[in-house]
Design a protein around this motif. Structure first.
Motif, mmCIF file in Angstrom:
data_model
loop_
_atom_site.group_PDB
_atom_site.id
_atom_site.type_symbol
_atom_site.label_atom_id
_atom_site.label_comp_id
_atom_site.label_asym_id
_atom_site.label_seq_id
_atom_site.Cartn_x
_atom_site.Cartn_y
_atom_site.Cartn_z
ATOM 1 N N CYS A 39 0.841 -1.196 0.000
ATOM 2 C CA CYS A 39 0.000 0.000 0.000
ATOM 3 C C CYS A 39 0.884 1.258 0.000
ATOM 4 O O CYS A 39 1.780 1.374 0.828
ATOM 5 C CB CYS A 39 -0.895 -0.013 1.239
ATOM 6 S SG CYS A 39 -1.743 1.538 1.512
ATOM 7 N N CYS A 57 -6.461 -1.476 0.404
ATOM 8 C CA CYS A 57 -5.584 -1.874 1.502
ATOM 9 C C CYS A 57 -6.451 -2.274 2.688
ATOM 10 O O CYS A 57 -7.284 -1.500 3.151
ATOM 11 C CB CYS A 57 -4.658 -0.716 1.876
ATOM 12 S SG CYS A 57 -3.726 -1.051 3.377
ATOM 13 N N CYS A 85 -5.304 0.099 6.015
ATOM 14 C CA CYS A 85 -5.757 1.484 6.203
ATOM 15 C C CYS A 85 -7.055 1.790 5.468
ATOM 16 O O CYS A 85 -7.577 2.896 5.553
ATOM 17 C CB CYS A 85 -4.659 2.464 5.807
ATOM 18 S SG CYS A 85 -4.368 2.564 4.031
ATOM 19 N N HIS A 129 0.081 4.122 0.882
ATOM 20 C CA HIS A 129 -0.252 5.023 1.989
ATOM 21 C C HIS A 129 0.384 4.571 3.299
ATOM 22 O O HIS A 129 0.931 5.375 4.041
ATOM 23 C CB HIS A 129 -1.769 5.120 2.165
ATOM 24 C CG HIS A 129 -2.471 5.613 0.940
ATOM 25 N ND1 HIS A 129 -2.465 6.937 0.579
ATOM 26 C CD2 HIS A 129 -3.171 4.941 -0.020
ATOM 27 C CE1 HIS A 129 -3.160 7.065 -0.552
ATOM 28 N NE2 HIS A 129 -3.580 5.876 -0.931
ATOM 29 N N CYS A 130 0.293 3.241 3.579
ATOM 30 C CA CYS A 130 0.788 2.767 4.876
ATOM 31 C C CYS A 130 1.825 1.663 4.738
ATOM 32 O O CYS A 130 2.309 1.134 5.732
ATOM 33 C CB CYS A 130 -0.380 2.307 5.745
ATOM 34 S SG CYS A 130 -1.086 0.739 5.205
#
Ligand SMILES: [Zn+2]
Length: 180
Positions: free
Chosen positions: A10, A33, A36, A12-13
């Motif tokens: 992911c 994901c 998150c 983002h995370c």
């Protein structure tokens, strides 16, 4: 027969708990994901939409990299660089590199829609054409408050001259001539 599996984390995370989540209108695979709950695509058609690019833009800005350099290196538009500033609210920490600037341009961008507020969200930013550096920025309504917020961030920096389009809010707040 064999299968090649590509692990996607992911953006983002960085979690690896990524699952397929249908297709976008443009036909590209959409991923979700599980960690998150954010959605993303493995390949972005528009580079500026890629969360990794967005993160890089923010990091480069925080390290006072030139806007022209960021555009070139990441192959994104100025609008993309600025919209990333705007999306940060006022969270991005930018410190001017110099103590003294001869001329600073105050520019405004108003067409971006803020995440939290509905409608137009104004981005005001101080830019030095000589160093190509964004010195500070401020987001909010088109008001003297937003100008004051920007000037507060420029405290401790000597600026000989401000260049800006005529705008009432500036006239109220910006010092007429040199501050010294
Ligand atoms: Zn995630």
């Amino acid at each position: 027969m064999f299968e090649v599996q590509i692990k996607i984390n992911c953006p983002h995370c960085q979690s690896s708990k990524v699952v397929k989540n249908g297709k976008k209108k443009n036909g590209s695979q959409n991923l979700l994901c599980r960690n998150c709950q954010k959605q993303f695509q493995p390949i972005y058609r528009y580079r500026g939409a890629d969360p990794t690019t967005k993160r890089l833009i923010r990091r480069l800005l925080e390290r006072n990299n030139g806007v022209r350099d960021i555009e070139k290196l990441l192959e994104v538009s100025r609008k993309c660089v600025l919209s990333n500033l705007c999306r940060q609210g006022n969270a991005l920490k930018i410190q001017p590199t110099q103590k003294h600037y001869r001329s600073v341009q105050i520019d405004e961008v108003w067409s971006f829609v803020g995440k939290r507020k509905k409608g137009k969200y104004w981005l005001l930013y101080a830019y030095c054409p000589q160093t190509d550096e964004v010195l500070a920025y401020s987001c909010g309504g088109r008001s003297a408050k937003t100008v004051r917020q920007l000037l507060k961030k420029l405290k401790g920096v000597e600026i000989e001259q401000y260049c800006t389009d005529h705008w009432k809010a500036f006239a109220q707040v910006i010092p007429r001539q040199s501050t010294r």
